[in-house]
Design a protein around this motif. Structure first.
Motif, short mmCIF file in Angstrom:
data_model
loop_
_atom_site.label_atom_id
_atom_site.label_comp_id
_atom_site.label_asym_id
_atom_site.label_seq_id
_atom_site.Cartn_x
_atom_site.Cartn_y
_atom_site.Cartn_z
N ASP A 1 3.64 4.20 -2.27
CA ASP A 1 2.30 4.08 -1.70
C ASP A 1 2.10 5.25 -0.75
O ASP A 1 2.64 5.27 0.35
CB ASP A 1 2.15 2.74 -0.96
N PHE B 1 -2.97 6.25 0.01
CA PHE B 1 -4.26 6.28 -0.67
C PHE B 1 -4.31 5.28 -1.82
O PHE B 1 -5.23 5.30 -2.63
CB PHE B 1 -4.56 7.69 -1.21
N LEU B 2 -3.32 4.44 -1.91
CA LEU B 2 -3.23 3.47 -3.00
C LEU B 2 -4.26 2.37 -2.81
O LEU B 2 -4.27 1.68 -1.80
CB LEU B 2 -1.82 2.88 -3.05
N ASP B 3 -5.13 2.24 -3.77
CA ASP B 3 -6.15 1.20 -3.73
C ASP B 3 -5.47 -0.17 -3.81
O ASP B 3 -4.54 -0.34 -4.60
CB ASP B 3 -7.10 1.39 -4.93
N PRO B 4 -5.90 -1.14 -3.00
CA PRO B 4 -5.28 -2.48 -3.04
C PRO B 4 -5.29 -3.10 -4.44
O PRO B 4 -4.35 -3.79 -4.82
CB PRO B 4 -6.12 -3.30 -2.07
N ASN B 5 -6.34 -2.83 -5.22
CA ASN B 5 -6.39 -3.36 -6.59
C ASN B 5 -5.34 -2.69 -7.48
O ASN B 5 -4.79 -3.32 -8.37
CB ASN B 5 -7.78 -3.19 -7.19
N ALA B 6 -5.08 -1.41 -7.22
CA ALA B 6 -4.04 -0.71 -7.99
C ALA B 6 -2.68 -1.30 -7.68
O ALA B 6 -1.87 -1.53 -8.58
CB ALA B 6 -4.07 0.78 -7.68
N SER C 1 6.12 2.20 1.34
CA SER C 1 4.96 2.69 2.08
C SER C 1 5.45 3.37 3.36
O SER C 1 5.80 2.68 4.31
CB SER C 1 4.03 1.53 2.45
#
Length: 176
Positions: free
Chosen positions: A97, A100-105, A124
């Motif tokens: 992570d 910039f990792l989208d929570p949905n990703a 992370s």
């Protein structure tokens, strides 16, 4: 009236795909370029070499045979699936992570790993550390992606080492 879409007779790419053209047999430019690039590769020989490598590591780790860097994209998902289901390796998926990792990703990554029946580690880094590293990369190179080029492999190797894993299998594809 809508324009009729023609599709490649091999891969089904549509005629509205950018820079596409078809030969007299209806085969698209992408398939023809693929054939040109990969026709001379000894796929059976490469498969034999891969089996030899995998056999050297199968069953040798404490809990896992291989770590697969796993973004949830098509290449890493396919690699993870192949390692687990075709090559029967005990896999640990590793997700980085980068802030910039989208929570949905991330949710997709977790569900995909669970559906594949493999354990997953998501790393992370500390947000302040990431900000310092991204700032430094931006100042040095004019873009901040260079930071991930250093951070991700370092995190992958450290995680593999901490788990006693000596083999890392990553998948990527060439863009034609």
């Amino acid at each position: 009236m809508a324009e009729e879409i023609t599709r490649c007779t091999r891969c089904i790419l549509p005629s509205n795909y950018p820079d596409i053209d078809f030969d007299e047999k209806g085969v698209c430019r992408v398939c023809r370029e693929f054939d040109e690039k990969y026709a001379k590769i000894d796929w059976k020989g490469r498969e034999a070499k891969l089996h030899k490598i995998l056999n050297r590591y199968r069953g040798k780790g404490k809990k896992y045979d291989v770590m697969v860097p796993f973004s949830g994209g098509k290449d890493s998902t396919y690699t993870l699936w192949m390692m687990k289901n075709v090559y029967k390796m005990r896999c640990l998926a590793f997700n980085f992570d980068n802030g910039f990792l989208d929570p949905n990703a991330l949710l997709f990554v977790k569900k995909a790993a669970a559906n594949l029946g493999v354990d997953l580690i998501t790393y992370s880094p500390d947000r302040e550390l990431l900000n310092r590293v991204y700032k430094r990369a931006l100042e040095a190179t004019g873009e901040f992606c260079a930071a991930c080029v250093v951070l991700m492999p370092t995190a992958i190797f450290r995680a593999a080492d901490s788990q006693g894993i000596r083999l890392i299998a990553a998948g990527f594809s060439d863009l034609l």
